[in-house]
Scaffold this active site. Structure first.
Site, PDB file in Angstrom:
ATOM      1  N   HIS A  69       0.676  -1.102   0.094  1.00  0.00           N
ATOM      2  CA  HIS A  69      -0.126  -0.032   0.227  1.00  0.00           C
ATOM      3  C   HIS A  69       0.971   1.248  -0.045  1.00  0.00           C
ATOM      4  CE1 HIS A  69       0.793  -1.594   3.872  1.00  0.00           C
ATOM      5  NE2 HIS A  69       1.127  -0.429   4.286  1.00  0.00           N
TER       6      HIS A  69
ATOM      7  N   SER B 270      -4.148  -6.873  15.132  1.00  0.00           N
ATOM      8  CA  SER B 270      -3.466  -6.498  15.613  1.00  0.00           C
ATOM      9  C   SER B 270      -3.162  -7.873  16.517  1.00  0.00           C
ATOM     10  CB  SER B 270      -4.657  -5.676  17.166  1.00  0.00           C
ATOM     11  OG  SER B 270      -4.954  -6.578  17.687  1.00  0.00           O
TER      12      SER B 270
ATOM     13  N   HIS C 221      -5.738  -2.216   4.830  1.00  0.00           N
ATOM     14  CA  HIS C 221      -4.937  -2.319   5.030  1.00  0.00           C
ATOM     15  C   HIS C 221      -4.736  -2.908   5.808  1.00  0.00           C
ATOM     16  CE1 HIS C 221      -4.431   0.978   7.020  1.00  0.00           C
ATOM     17  NE2 HIS C 221      -2.773   0.850   6.801  1.00  0.00           N
TER      18      HIS C 221
END
Length: 478
Positions: free
Chosen positions: A338, A373, A395
């Site tokens: 990205h 996460s 993303h």
């Protein structure tokens, strides 16, 4: 009065682009306040870079207002925005913060804008919001790409069972410590030589030429902030998958990092060039663009692609080192990036420069990894080529707290317990990267079912991030 353990100095701020001594002194004084003394050096640098880049975002912040007010520039308003905000699709609109929507609205008023979309992990950044996708007419926006050019995910899957993580926890932890480097100063004594370092851009583009030595030294290293290398469990859930892997569980290695100092230097230089050539109103100043027919536009394009290839080479070096240390070859690998711009043909047949700032390419059949996460799974995905999203997806989970909010709100003890309860072994890291600072990845994925198909998941178990100057984890470990 206790001193900060990871104190920044004037030279560190100059490297971030601060030039005025009074401003540097003010920034250091604020960092020395009690609420910021536990901020590790990498996180402090990332925070000051964010303030320096977009001071408008901090003019109402009680702590940072004095600095932000000094940094707010007053450019001329030669280029007008369109009065009309072009329509664009927002995914997961209900939990996208107002700041991100307003930034995207502004981007949709640019005279060069053709189309846009906002991903479900979107949050406020500078220039384009994180999670913003913008198609522009023959123009490239350096801050529409972002500072960490070509930042990417890379996943390797090994023919080892998940129980290997429990049986060899300390061994795998040691492999991360020995074979990864993080932050501004950690480098390998003998960095890997890579063909990307011999590219002609290093001789032909001035700003790139000045960063070649640093690029050589930083090969195979990872940045600070939210960058990581981690061991975890890969679960392949789709029988039909391009990885050619049977349904089941495997040991996985996932890395997230970008183009290091090389990409940052390119972004800073060409954003200043763009802002001088294309002065915009204050709310849009960091959306200044370069015409692709101009020398500067072509230079930036070449430099951006070099930075992206360099980021990829760094990931390949990380995975080579760890695969060799593990004594296993990967069965399969997935890589996507990205913070980049692509020349693409839109659904109406027009060619455009598509910027994906914190958004994953999701063209039909394109594979990618969308991380969660530390305590939530990421997902291996296959793009569906959705036109309304400009063939893009999120993303990651996206931040729900800014770095400053996380530092003020979260306590080390509660984060330590949270990680322990989820069975996470963390090396390094800071409060600003705690799992609670991020959105719910399952909620994010629910809002992009039309954008990607899920082939499998990756659940972190042993995580390494930048530990700042001390080299010690805030939550235990080295």
């Amino acid at each position: 009065m206790a001193k900060a353990t990871n104190k920044l100095h004037s030279k560190d701020l100059r490297q971030l682009g601060f030039t005025d001594e009074a401003t540097i002194s003010l920034a250091l004084d604020i960092l020395d306040q009690r609420q910021f003394r536990k901020l590790d050096k990498g996180s402090a640098q990332a925070l000051l870079q964010e303030i320096q880049t977009d001071p408008h975002k901090f003019v109402r912040d009680e702590d940072w207002r004095p600095l932000a007010q000094k940094l707010v520039p007053q450019p001329s308003r030669d280029v007008k925005l369109n009065l009309e905000i072009k329509d664009y699709r927002r995914y997961g609109d209900a939990f996208i913060e107002d700041g991100a929507r307003k930034q995207m609205d502004t981007a949709m008023q640019l005279p060069i804008t053709i189309d846009g979309a906002l991903m479900p992990d979107a949050h406020q950044g500078y220039g384009l919001p994180i999670g913003g996708v913008l198609a522009a007419d023959n123009a490239v926006i350096p801050y529409g790409v972002g500072m960490d050019i070509g930042c990417r995910m890379c996943l390797s899957v090994f023919d080892l069972p998940p129980r290997y993580l429990d049986q060899r926890t300390q061994e795998l932890r040691k492999l991360l410590l020995n074979n990864t480097r993080f932050g501004g100063k950690e480098v390998f004594k003998n960095p890997t030589d890579d063909p990307v370092l011999e590219r002609p851009e290093f001789k032909e583009i001035a700003v790139v030429r000045g960063k070649r030595e640093a690029a050589i030294n930083q090969m195979g290293s990872s940045g600070s902030g939210n960058h990581f290398v981690e061991w975890g469990v890969v679960e392949i859930s789709a029988e039909d998958n391009e990885l050619n892997l049977p349904v089941g569980q495997y040991l996985g290695l996932l890395s997230h990092s970008g183009s290091r100092g090389l990409g940052a230097a390119i972004a800073q230089h060409y954003t200043k060039v763009a802002m001088n050539k294309c002065p915009l109103p204050p709310e849009a100043r960091y959306l200044a663009w370069l015409d692709m027919n101009s020398q500067e536009g072509q230079e930036y394009w070449r430099a951006m692609n070099l930075a992206g290839d360099y980021a990829s080479a760094c990931h390949h070096d990380i995975h080579r080192r760890l695969s060799k240390a593990l004594g296993e070859n990967a069965l399969a690998q997935v890589e996507n990036h990205h913070n980049f711009a692509w020349k693409e043909t839109l659904s109406d047949g027009r060619e455009a420069i598509v910027h994906r700032k914190g958004a994953t390419p999701a063209g039909e059949g394109v594979l990618g990894v969308i991380p969660g996460s530390m305590t939530a799974p990421g997902f291996i995905v296959r793009g569906r080529g959705e036109r309304d999203s400009l063939q893009s997806a999120s993303h990651g989970a996206g931040r729900r707290m800014s770095r400053g909010q996380a530092m003020k709100t979260l306590k080390e003890g509660e984060v330590h317990r949270y990680l322990r309860d989820h069975g996470i072994e963390l090396i390094g890291g800071g409060l600003d990267e705690a799992p609670m600072a991020y959105k719910d990845i399952h909620q994010v994925m629910a809002h992009q079912r039309d954008l990607v198909d899920v082939l499998g998941s990756f659940t972190p178990k042993i995580v390494r991030m930048d530990a700042g100057k001390s080299g010690k984890s805030r939550y235990g470990g080295e």
